[in-house]
Design an enzyme around this catalytic site. Structure first.
Site, short mmCIF file in Angstrom:
data_model
loop_
_atom_site.label_atom_id
_atom_site.label_comp_id
_atom_site.label_asym_id
_atom_site.label_seq_id
_atom_site.Cartn_x
_atom_site.Cartn_y
_atom_site.Cartn_z
N HIS A 232 0.84 -1.16 -0.01
CA HIS A 232 -0.07 0.10 -0.22
C HIS A 232 0.87 1.47 -0.20
O HIS A 232 1.97 1.10 0.72
CB HIS A 232 -0.78 0.13 1.34
N ASP B 144 -8.11 -5.23 -0.04
CA ASP B 144 -8.35 -5.98 -1.05
C ASP B 144 -7.99 -7.39 -0.64
O ASP B 144 -8.88 -8.20 -1.45
CB ASP B 144 -8.07 -5.45 -2.30
N1 ACO Z 1 4.16 -7.65 -4.93
C1 ACO Z 1 5.39 -7.47 -4.81
N2 ACO Z 1 6.25 -6.39 -4.80
C2 ACO Z 1 5.76 -5.44 -4.37
C3 ACO Z 1 4.28 -5.46 -4.21
C4 ACO Z 1 3.51 -6.35 -4.29
N3 ACO Z 1 2.13 -6.54 -4.19
N4 ACO Z 1 3.78 -4.03 -3.81
C5 ACO Z 1 4.75 -3.31 -3.93
N5 ACO Z 1 6.02 -4.14 -4.21
C6 ACO Z 1 7.47 -3.89 -4.17
C7 ACO Z 1 7.52 -2.85 -5.63
O1 ACO Z 1 8.10 -3.70 -6.69
C8 ACO Z 1 8.56 -1.89 -5.15
O2 ACO Z 1 10.08 -2.59 -5.35
P1 ACO Z 1 11.35 -1.75 -5.36
O3 ACO Z 1 11.40 -0.85 -4.40
O4 ACO Z 1 12.31 -2.78 -5.39
O5 ACO Z 1 11.05 -1.03 -6.84
C9 ACO Z 1 8.28 -1.62 -3.61
O6 ACO Z 1 7.50 -2.85 -3.16
C10 ACO Z 1 7.33 -0.14 -3.44
O7 ACO Z 1 6.06 -0.59 -4.15
P2 ACO Z 1 5.53 0.44 -5.39
O8 ACO Z 1 4.98 -0.09 -6.38
O9 ACO Z 1 6.86 1.50 -5.45
O10 ACO Z 1 4.59 1.37 -4.24
P3 ACO Z 1 3.47 2.27 -4.80
O11 ACO Z 1 3.23 2.91 -3.36
O12 ACO Z 1 3.73 2.94 -5.86
O13 ACO Z 1 2.29 1.03 -5.16
C11 ACO Z 1 0.54 -0.52 -4.75
C12 ACO Z 1 1.43 0.79 -4.26
C13 ACO Z 1 0.06 0.03 -6.15
C14 ACO Z 1 -0.67 -0.57 -3.89
C15 ACO Z 1 1.46 -1.69 -4.87
O14 ACO Z 1 1.83 -2.21 -3.84
C16 ACO Z 1 0.71 -2.76 -5.57
O15 ACO Z 1 0.71 -2.93 -6.70
N6 ACO Z 1 -0.02 -3.67 -4.91
C17 ACO Z 1 -0.75 -4.74 -5.56
C18 ACO Z 1 -2.01 -4.31 -5.93
C19 ACO Z 1 -2.86 -3.99 -4.94
O16 ACO Z 1 -3.26 -4.96 -4.05
N7 ACO Z 1 -3.74 -3.04 -5.01
C20 ACO Z 1 -4.40 -2.49 -3.90
C21 ACO Z 1 -4.00 -1.23 -3.22
S1 ACO Z 1 -5.31 -1.06 -2.03
C22 ACO Z 1 -6.43 -0.08 -2.51
O17 ACO Z 1 -6.22 0.60 -3.56
C23 ACO Z 1 -7.78 -0.27 -1.91
#
Ligand code: ACO
Length: 430
Positions: free
Chosen positions: A307, A365
């Site tokens: 998140h 979620d």
């Molecule tokens: N699985 C694997 N790696 C992940 C995940 C995941 N679910 N989420 C984040 N990471 C990693 C990223 O690859 C990144 O790695 P890096 O530092 O090596 O580049 C690091 O963790 C930080 O993640 P970001 O994507 O940069 O974080 P951001 O804040 O931009 O994204 C998000 C947050 C979109 C929720 C992301 O965690 C994700 O895609 N999760 C899966 C989708 C999801 O569950 N979305 C619902 C969010 S809650 C909502 O909206 C109700």
């Protein structure tokens, strides 16, 4: 930060004091509104990682500690003691209602659940297999064509009417979309039923036989709506505020928010979680999928994990996990294997160094889809259910934004990386 100004030293050695503003709780913010005028530079923050887009009194999140409060009330207390309609009143009006205020609000919402009959014709035009989010955003957008008698955003009474219509009619629109996908006749709302009971009967009743409402199912839905009701400046809410800031009518702003919610990085994740769990299929495959999620060359991510704001447990996920236990115990074991798989996946991921190091925890979620599925709601409707809960948050934010006398159109700037000026070349010379 206790200081009341943040000193900026620019490359020419000129200093500028930027005012620091403190919220009630949470980190201070540096007010950069004068920066461009006085220094000729913009800030650059793609994805708004360090940017507050507005001031708000509605919701507070402390992502490090896993705290979520609506108007100061911890979400755990609201989930344990309140109802979705009471929480809706709280979000819209700022305080918990008295008994008579709640009764009046409940009556207003119950008696505005019907749609203009003309609106039902839309559903005859959509393909039978249209995605329900596509139908929801289109039909909500069309509401301004039906209710243009009360679109004066400067009129507080019109703003109330808008919020009541959104809250009361969205479940009816969602049910019509569901029935179209199902090939079943539309079921009209019943004003003698509570908000969630009515929704269940609009979804699952058929004219051929009586429908018995399951109280635990209604309770689970109500809980999910409370937990989804608001989440400060998330992508869809920011979209609603952004669209509404131009003075666009609120139904159009909500339709824009629904479109933003649909994406898999936001509300679409609940649908993606179930698809992922089905793909994993079996606990023996968990290790393989966790490795895929860690592999930077593999686009696969663990859906429902991570998140932008929470770097700790999402408090909503914990509450929903408890409800999963209760609901599956009541409804039988049909969906237990997928829940067991989710529990196992959570444990494996939480012990994994990659997830620990990046503070990736289950988000709202991760478990919500399991509840929807146990209630018989198809995967394609999951994000619609999220939208129903979040609709009141969108309405509260739109009202707050529009009532702000200092409100301005939202208009960010950019770092331009395109070509410098060049002369037009006639086509025969290119
Ligand atoms: N699985 C694997 N790696 C992940 C995940 C995941 N679910 N989420 C984040 N990471 C990693 C990223 O690859 C990144 O790695 P890096 O530092 O090596 O580049 C690091 O963790 C930080 O993640 P970001 O994507 O940069 O974080 P951001 O804040 O931009 O994204 C998000 C947050 C979109 C929720 C992301 O965690 C994700 O895609 N999760 C899966 C989708 C999801 O569950 N979305 C619902 C969010 S809650 C909502 O909206 C109700």
């Amino acid at each position: 930060m206790s200081q009341d100004a943040f000193r900026l030293l620019n490359p020419d050695g000129k200093e500028m004091d930027l005012p620091v503003r403190s919220g009630t709780i949470g980190p201070d913010v540096i007010d950069i509104a004068r920066l461009y005028r006085e220094q000729g530079v913009f800030t650059y923050d793609p994805g708004y990682v360090s940017t507050g887009s507005c001031a708000s009194e509605i919701t507070f999140i402390d992502g490090e500690k896993g705290v979520l409060m609506y108007r100061g009330y911890p979400v755990e207390q609201l989930a344990a003691h309140s109802s979705f309609l009471e929480v809706s009143y709280l979000l819209l009006h700022g305080n918990l209602p008295t008994a008579s205020e709640l009764e009046g609000f409940d009556r207003t919402i119950r008696t505005h659940t019907m749609l203009n009959e003309g609106m039902l014709n839309f559903f005859k035009g959509f393909r039978y297999d249209a995605h329900p989010m596509a139908m929801l955003s289109a039909v909500v957008g069309s509401m301004s064509a039906y209710y243009h008698d009360s679109l004066d955003a400067s009129n507080p009474e019109h703003r109330d009417i808008f919020a009541h219509r959104i809250l009361a009619k969205l479940p009816t629109i969602a049910a019509a979309a569901y029935k179209l996908n199902k090939g079943q006749p539309f079921i009209y709302p019943r004003n003698d039923l509570s908000y969630c009971e009515n929704m269940l009967q609009m979804f699952f009743a058929v004219p051929a036989e009586p429908y018995e409402i399951d109280e635990v199912a209604a309770e689970a839905l109500d809980l999910l709506f409370i937990l989804h009701a608001d989440h400060e400046q998330n992508c869809s809410t920011s979209t609603v505020r952004m669209a509404g800031s131009s003075g666009a009518n609120p139904y159009s702003a909500i339709a824009a928010g629904i479109a933003a919610l649909w994406g898999p990085a936001h509300g679409g994740a609940n649908e993606a979680v179930l698809e992922m769990l089905e793909e994993i299929g079996d606990a023996s495959q968990i290790g393989k999928y966790v490795k895929k999620a860690i592999d930077k060359n593999d686009p696969f991510r663990l859906m429902g994990f991570g998140h932008r704001v929470y770097k700790n447990f999402d408090p909503r996920a914990t509450i929903i996990r408890d409800m999963c236990h209760k609901l599956l115990a009541k409804l039988g074991r049909q969906d237990t294997p997928i829940f067991d798989l989710a529990l196992e996946l959570e444990q494996v991921a939480l012990k994994d160094d990659y997830f620990i190091e990046k503070n990736l925890y289950p988000n709202v979620d991760f478990y919500s889809g399991i509840i929807y599925r146990a209630l018989g709601i198809p995967t394609s409707m999951f994000t619609v259910m999220f939208a129903l809960g979040r609709s009141v948050g969108w309405a509260a934010h739109w009202r707050e934004m529009i009532a702000d006398p200092k409100g301005r159109i939202s208009r960010p700037r950019q770092l331009y990386l395109g070509p410098e000026q060049r002369d037009y070349v006639p086509i025969e010379k290119r």
